[in-house]
Every structure is written in C-alpha cells, then in structure tokens.
Design an enzyme around this catalytic site. Structure first.
Site, PDB file in Angstrom:
ATOM      1  N   GLU A   1      11.801  -3.008  11.914  1.00  0.00           N
ATOM      2  CA  GLU A   1      11.241  -2.002  11.024  1.00  0.00           C
ATOM      3  C   GLU A   1       9.953  -1.430  11.615  1.00  0.00           C
ATOM      4  OE1 GLU A   1       9.462  -3.142   7.175  1.00  0.00           O
ATOM      5  OE2 GLU A   1      10.695  -1.585   6.272  1.00  0.00           O
TER       6      GLU A   1
ATOM      7  N   TRP B   1       0.796  -1.227   0.000  1.00  0.00           N
ATOM      8  CA  TRP B   1       0.000   0.000   0.000  1.00  0.00           C
ATOM      9  C   TRP B   1       0.824   1.270   0.000  1.00  0.00           C
ATOM     10  CZ3 TRP B   1       1.812   2.089   4.433  1.00  0.00           C
ATOM     11  CH2 TRP B   1       2.186   1.219   5.466  1.00  0.00           C
ATOM     12  N   ASN B   2       2.133   1.171   0.163  1.00  0.00           N
ATOM     13  CA  ASN B   2       2.860   2.422   0.401  1.00  0.00           C
ATOM     14  C   ASN B   2       3.149   3.241  -0.855  1.00  0.00           C
ATOM     15  OD1 ASN B   2       4.631   0.279  -0.077  1.00  0.00           O
ATOM     16  ND2 ASN B   2       6.334   1.341   0.877  1.00  0.00           N
TER      17      ASN B   2
ATOM     18  N   LYS C   1      -2.266  -8.620  -7.693  1.00  0.00           N
ATOM     19  CA  LYS C   1      -3.088  -8.565  -6.463  1.00  0.00           C
ATOM     20  C   LYS C   1      -2.556  -7.368  -5.669  1.00  0.00           C
ATOM     21  CE  LYS C   1      -3.424  -9.469  -2.477  1.00  0.00           C
ATOM     22  NZ  LYS C   1      -3.715  -8.291  -1.588  1.00  0.00           N
TER      23      LYS C   1
ATOM     24  N   CYS D   1      10.232   1.552   2.402  1.00  0.00           N
ATOM     25  CA  CYS D   1      11.166   0.476   2.741  1.00  0.00           C
ATOM     26  C   CYS D   1      12.584   1.013   2.893  1.00  0.00           C
ATOM     27  CB  CYS D   1      11.108  -0.610   1.677  1.00  0.00           C
ATOM     28  SG  CYS D   1      11.234   0.053   0.019  1.00  0.00           S
TER      29      CYS D   1
ATOM     30  N   GLU E   1      10.946  -7.791  -2.723  1.00  0.00           N
ATOM     31  CA  GLU E   1      11.475  -6.496  -2.284  1.00  0.00           C
ATOM     32  C   GLU E   1      10.839  -6.242  -0.928  1.00  0.00           C
ATOM     33  OE1 GLU E   1      11.864  -3.200  -1.128  1.00  0.00           O
ATOM     34  OE2 GLU E   1      10.570  -2.416  -2.717  1.00  0.00           O
TER      35      GLU E   1
HETATM   36  O1  TXE Z   1       2.386  -5.864   4.543  1.00  0.00           O
HETATM   37  P1  TXE Z   1       2.253  -7.252   3.812  1.00  0.00           P
HETATM   38  P2  TXE Z   1       1.474  -5.146   5.616  1.00  0.00           P
HETATM   39  C1  TXE Z   1       6.388  -3.813   5.992  1.00  0.00           C
HETATM   40  C2  TXE Z   1       6.221  -2.746   7.061  1.00  0.00           C
HETATM   41  C3  TXE Z   1       4.831  -2.974   7.540  1.00  0.00           C
HETATM   42  C4  TXE Z   1       4.741  -4.468   7.482  1.00  0.00           C
HETATM   43  C5  TXE Z   1       3.339  -5.021   7.422  1.00  0.00           C
HETATM   44  O2  TXE Z   1       7.123  -2.994   8.106  1.00  0.00           O
HETATM   45  O3  TXE Z   1       4.631  -2.505   8.845  1.00  0.00           O
HETATM   46  O4  TXE Z   1       5.448  -4.819   6.312  1.00  0.00           O
HETATM   47  O5  TXE Z   1       2.603  -4.358   6.421  1.00  0.00           O
HETATM   48  C6  TXE Z   1      -0.266  -9.319   0.594  1.00  0.00           C
HETATM   49  N1  TXE Z   1      -0.134 -14.434   0.745  1.00  0.00           N
HETATM   50  N2  TXE Z   1       6.126  -3.327   4.638  1.00  0.00           N
HETATM   51  O6  TXE Z   1       0.811  -6.107   6.538  1.00  0.00           O
HETATM   52  O7  TXE Z   1       1.498  -8.231   4.614  1.00  0.00           O
HETATM   53  C7  TXE Z   1      -1.095  -8.152   1.056  1.00  0.00           C
HETATM   54  O8  TXE Z   1      -2.458  -8.377   0.768  1.00  0.00           O
HETATM   55  C8  TXE Z   1      -0.085 -13.607  -0.296  1.00  0.00           C
HETATM   56  C9  TXE Z   1       7.283  -3.037   3.840  1.00  0.00           C
HETATM   57  O9  TXE Z   1       0.606  -4.212   4.896  1.00  0.00           O
HETATM   58  O10 TXE Z   1       3.621  -7.608   3.396  1.00  0.00           O
HETATM   59  C10 TXE Z   1      -0.458  -7.032   0.257  1.00  0.00           C
HETATM   60  O11 TXE Z   1      -0.950  -7.048  -1.075  1.00  0.00           O
HETATM   61  N3  TXE Z   1      -0.130 -12.271  -0.189  1.00  0.00           N
HETATM   62  C11 TXE Z   1       6.953  -2.798   2.447  1.00  0.00           C
HETATM   63  C12 TXE Z   1       1.022  -7.412   0.241  1.00  0.00           C
HETATM   64  O12 TXE Z   1       1.055  -8.804   0.559  1.00  0.00           O
HETATM   65  C13 TXE Z   1      -0.218 -11.760   1.048  1.00  0.00           C
HETATM   66  C14 TXE Z   1       5.648  -2.314   2.052  1.00  0.00           C
HETATM   67  C15 TXE Z   1       1.878  -6.672   1.248  1.00  0.00           C
HETATM   68  O13 TXE Z   1       1.355  -6.863   2.530  1.00  0.00           O
HETATM   69  C16 TXE Z   1      -0.278 -12.583   2.192  1.00  0.00           C
HETATM   70  C17 TXE Z   1       4.591  -2.689   2.959  1.00  0.00           C
HETATM   71  C18 TXE Z   1      -0.235 -13.983   2.002  1.00  0.00           C
HETATM   72  N4  TXE Z   1      -0.279 -14.841   3.022  1.00  0.00           N
HETATM   73  C19 TXE Z   1       4.861  -3.149   4.199  1.00  0.00           C
HETATM   74  N5  TXE Z   1      -0.372 -11.791   3.278  1.00  0.00           N
HETATM   75  C20 TXE Z   1       8.035  -2.400   1.493  1.00  0.00           C
HETATM   76  N6  TXE Z   1       8.965  -3.314   1.203  1.00  0.00           N
HETATM   77  O14 TXE Z   1       8.021  -1.300   0.961  1.00  0.00           O
HETATM   78  C21 TXE Z   1      -0.379 -10.513   2.829  1.00  0.00           C
HETATM   79  N7  TXE Z   1      -0.301 -10.489   1.485  1.00  0.00           N
END
Ligand code: TXE
Length: 504
Positions: A393, A158-159, A182, A292, A258
């Site tokens: 993080e 989402w970021n 997705k 990130c 990533e």
């Molecule tokens: O991320 P998720 P979240 C880090 C940051 C944040 C933490 C949690 O520290 O606080 O992650 O954030 C999909 N199978 N970053 O919970 O879960 C989900 O629907 C398949 C760093 O929002 O990683 C979304 O589309 N897909 C980062 C995507 O994964 C799954 C950016 C990211 O969500 C899934 C965001 C599953 N089991 C958060 N579970 C960066 N690298 O920039 C979730 N998703």
C-alpha cells in the site's frame, strides 16, 4: 479560500464533560499540510489522561443519566447530534482542510453526508432486540438480551478524521456504549471542534464521549490495554492494526479493524470506456490517493490497454493541483511528512523494479500548483503483480497498471494480494459483473462505479484489510454483548452434580 491566521490556535481536550490540558502540561504542534506551517497546539495526553478518560467513560456507562435513558431517548439525542453536525458542517469542513489538506469540495460533501449516520443509527437505537427462545424444557422460559458492550476505545487515522469517528460513534451510542477517542496526532483539531460544537452542545451526559489527543504509543497503547475498556475500534495501517489486535487480545477485548488495501480496479474490453477512465482516475487520485479503498492496481484487458492508457494519461494530466481550500482544486497535498516520504520512496522502488513511469513520478513544484507536500499524479505501466509497487500500500497518488488476458486471469491477479478491501469491475456484461463480483475476495465490490460508500452498506475488509464491518445494520452488533437468560418455572433445580441437559 481558507482563512489562515498566523497566530497558533490553542486547543484543550475533552474529558468527563470538561475542557482540560494534558496532566503533564505537554502540547504538540499540528501542521497545515498546504503551507507546511504549524497552526495549532494540541494537548499531548499520556497514560494518566487516558486513565481519567476511561474512568469517566466507565462511570457514565455504569451510573447516572446515560444507562437510565431509554433507547428512544438515546435516539432523540442522536438526532440532535445529527442536526448540530448539519449546522456546523461548513466550519468543520474548513478545519479539516486546514489540518489535513483534504479538498474543500470533498470535505463539504463528506460533512453534509455525515449526519445521515446519526439519523440512521438513531432510528436503530430502539430496534435492538433480543429474542425469546423456546428451549427443549417445558418448564423453562428462555430469552436473549442484547446489551451494550461497555467502554469503547476508538483509535482513528488522519485521512478522514471526522467521518471515520462518525462511523464508529453513531452505532456505539445507539447501542448504549460510552467512548474514549484517540484521534491521529496529525489531525486532532476537527474532532476537538466537533466535541465543542456538537457533543457538548447536544447535552450528552458527561463522560459518554471523551477525547485523549496524543501519540499512538503514548496515548493509544494505554487506552487499548486499559482493563475497563471492553471494545477497541481501530482504523489505520495494517502493521499498527496487528499491534492493536495483539494488545487487545491480551485482555480479550472485542476488536474491529479497518485497515489498508491495494484494491484492484478491473477494466474489461466490453466496458464503457469514458466511464471506466473516469472511474480509474477517481479510484486513485481522489483524496490524493490517501484512502484505504484507493483503486491502486488498475487491471486492464490487453485488447484495450494502449488506448485506455492514452486516455487515462490525457485526463490525469488535466488535474488541477493547488490550495485545498479553493473549490476548483482537484488534487491537494499529502497530509503528513512521513507519508510524503513514503510515497516518494515507492516511486523510486517502482522505477528500480522496472515499471514504466508514463505520468508524474515525483514532487510537484509551486509552478505546477504544488505546495509543501505535493506529489504529482503518477502512473506506472508495465507493472507485474509480483512487484512491490503492485503488492504494497502506497497511500498516495500512484497508480500501477497491470495487463490481463481474460476473466480468469483478471480474477487470479485481483486475488493474488494480502489485502481485500475493495474492488472495481467495469463491464457491460451482466453475467460477467455478477460472476466476477462473487469471485473477488474483497469486502466491497463496485460495478461500473468506484468509491461509493453509504451508512446503509456494510464496509470492511477480507484478509489483511481488517476484521468486522462498519456501517449498515450489522455494525451495531460490534457494540453489543449477548446474554442468555434461563428461567425455571418448574419445581427444583435438578441433580446438582450433573450438567443439565434436556434428558437429565
Ligand atoms: O497510520 P497508523 P500512519 C496506512 C497507510 C499509511 C500507513 C501508516 O498505508 O501509509 O497506514 O500511516 C495510532 N498503539 N493507513 O502511521 O500508525 C495513531 O496515533 C495504539 C491506512 O499514520 O495506523 C493513529 O491514531 N495506537 C488507513 C492511528 O493509530 C497507535 C488510514 C493510525 O495510525 C499505535 C491511515 C500504537 N502502537 C493509514 N501506533 C486506512 N485504513 O484508511 C499508532 N497508533
């Protein structure tokens, strides 16, 4: 100022070149993080929708106009996509602001830059080349083909919803792949607008790009495990990244990840102080720290520590919090309620660990410019690199300041972490800049700057920050398969019971 109509906007998703609801008919609300109010309804896809989308992408990969198109033709189509993003940049930027609370100033710049990814990879589409290999057999003609890997699944966060799709989509299309995306359940709207205004309008054949909106476990997992998906490209947190990697490994899919970071921004006492202070601020408070690459560990040489912190706090105090839709706002809301809770809990953890809070340290009220999910820019000094606030993080506007004595100690602290995404170095010494850049274990090192990214430079992480690289010419490799072709121009095939070597 953003237009904020109160009537819920109703979105459909895009599968096989058609707009549709989820097969189950289910929908979920998406929220404006500034007001905390729902503003749109998004289809809640599950395994049934995923299957339709992957089958469509598979058909489009195997048959029809897409595989028949020349590489140059693909490049031309991608230039059209770039032009359409340029045309609709302002609208797409506003939708992102509404859906994820990013600043309009940041989104406008990001959307203006995004077409470059499509122009760049459009240019590479017809420069994907194999090789002729002179093997050690005089009668043979051998060559290597580079082929598109197949159907690619993108799971995005989402970021920076559109930018992070663009980083994957441009090289995937250039390679000749087809795609199912997705997006994050928190920010699906801008991608659906992108599909309508850019992808549909570009004339890309049906099935080449599909979207399944919905939740990670319900829509994401069936997508990753679908047998017709050949590659998974994921951006998100490291815990989810590990799960994605495990699921994909079961059927030997190609994977790029990533993930998160806890990047050191290292300031030496021979730096240009004003530049380093501004670099430290932009490293952590830009995008409300929800990046990130956030420079969330500020390593300060002890000789300048106190003077630096004074200037840092003075500058950070000036930050204007407020409506992300206003061009003058500098710090906007946190995007999701769980993320808001996570940031506040880390502030408590830091206080409990004995770190000293010298700025912020909690939610921002309406009077302070805050809205629904606002955290004040927060700075902790006296942080020890073993504390959780230094190692984990936070993904928010929370900076940990850590002291160091000399270059060796700075490098040791910088590398004493599970992550390795980015790092900043502030110094006037050319020798030190190059030497420390080589010693830090991170995918990107910035010297006297921070947060710069480009379609031309590879981006990705060491260690728990990920696998593979996005951007730059090498990103295309992630969407290609290598095939070795052996042609025998001589007589017979040799002894069928013996493996053929040069001497057999
Ligand atoms: O991320 P998720 P979240 C880090 C940051 C944040 C933490 C949690 O520290 O606080 O992650 O954030 C999909 N199978 N970053 O919970 O879960 C989900 O629907 C398949 C760093 O929002 O990683 C979304 O589309 N897909 C980062 C995507 O994964 C799954 C950016 C990211 O969500 C899934 C965001 C599953 N089991 C958060 N579970 C960066 N690298 O920039 C979730 N998703």
């Amino acid at each position: 100022m953003l237009d904020r109509p109160t009537k819920l906007q109703e979105y459909q998703t895009y599968i096989d070149g058609k707009w549709c609801n989820a097969a189950s008919g289910k929908r979920f609300e998406t929220y404006d993080p500034y007001t905390g109010e729902p503003w749109a309804l998004i289809p809640e896809c599950d395994a049934a929708d995923v299957n339709l989308a992957v089958e469509s992408a598979y058909r489009a990969f195997e048959t029809g106009p897409w595989p028949a198109m020349t590489q140059t033709g693909r490049g031309k189509l991608m230039r059209k996509i770039a032009g359409l993003i340029e045309k609709h940049a302002e609208h797409l930027a506003k939708v992102e602001v509404r859906d994820n609370g990013k600043l309009i100033s940041e989104m406008t710049a990001q959307l203006k830059y995004l077409p470059e990814w499509f122009y760049y990879y459009a240019g590479l589409a017809d420069k994907i080349q194999g090789a002729v290999v002179p093997v050690d057999r005089p009668d043979h003609f051998n060559y290597i083909l580079k082929e598109p890997v197949g159907v690619c699944a993108f799971i995005t966060p989402w970021n920076s919803p559109l930018m992070l799709v663009g980083w994957k989509l441009a090289p995937a299309l250039a390679a000749g792949c087809t795609v199912v995306i997705k997006p994050s359940e928190f920010t699906s709207a801008s991608l659906l607008e992108f599909m309508k205004l850019v992808i549909e309008e570009s004339g890309l054949p049906p099935g080449v790009v599909n979207v399944v909106t919905g939740y990670g476990a319900v829509a994401g997992e069936p997508l990753i495990t679908h047998p017709k998906v050949a590659k998974v490209a994921f951006t998100g947190g490291s815990i989810t990244g590990a799960r994605v990697n495990e699921l994909a490994a079961r059927s030997f899919k190609k994977v790029s990840l990533e993930l998160g970071g806890k990047s050191p921004n290292v300031v030496f006492d021979d730096c240009i102080l004003e530049d380093a202070v501004a670099g430290a601020i932009s490293g952590i408070f830009a995008a409300t720290g929800q990046t990130c690459i956030a420079g969330s560990r500020l390593l300060l040489q002890e000789t300048i520590h106190d003077a630096f912190v004074e200037k840092l706090v003075a500058m950070a105090k000036q930050a204007r919090l407020g409506d992300p839709g206003l061009p003058e706002t500098q710090v906007g809301p946190v995007t999701t309620p769980p993320q808001y809770q996570k940031i506040l809990s880390y502030i408590d953890i830091a206080k409990d660990e004995g770190a000293r809070c010298v700025l912020g340290g909690g939610p921002a009220t309406r009077e302070e410019g805050g809205g629904k999910y606002f955290v004040k820019p927060t700075i902790f000094t006296g942080v020890n690199n073993t504390m959780r606030i230094a190692q984990e993080e936070v993904f928010g506007p929370v900076l940990s300041v850590i002291k160091f004595k000399d270059e060796d100690e700075a490098v040791a602290i910088a590398n004493d972490i599970a992550y390795g995404l980015g790092a900043g170095i502030w110094t006037r010494s050319l020798r030190r800049a190059h030497s420390v850049a080589r010693r830090i274990k991170a995918g990107t090192v910035w010297v006297n700057t921070y947060r710069a990214v480009s379609f031309l430079m590879p981006f990705g992480g060491y260690k728990a920050s990920g696998l593979g690289r996005e951007n730059g010419a090498e990103a295309i490799e992630g969407y290609l398969q290598t095939k070795s072709v052996w042609i025998n121009n001589g007589p017979g095939g040799g002894n069928p019971f013996v493996i053929k070597t040069a001497s057999s």
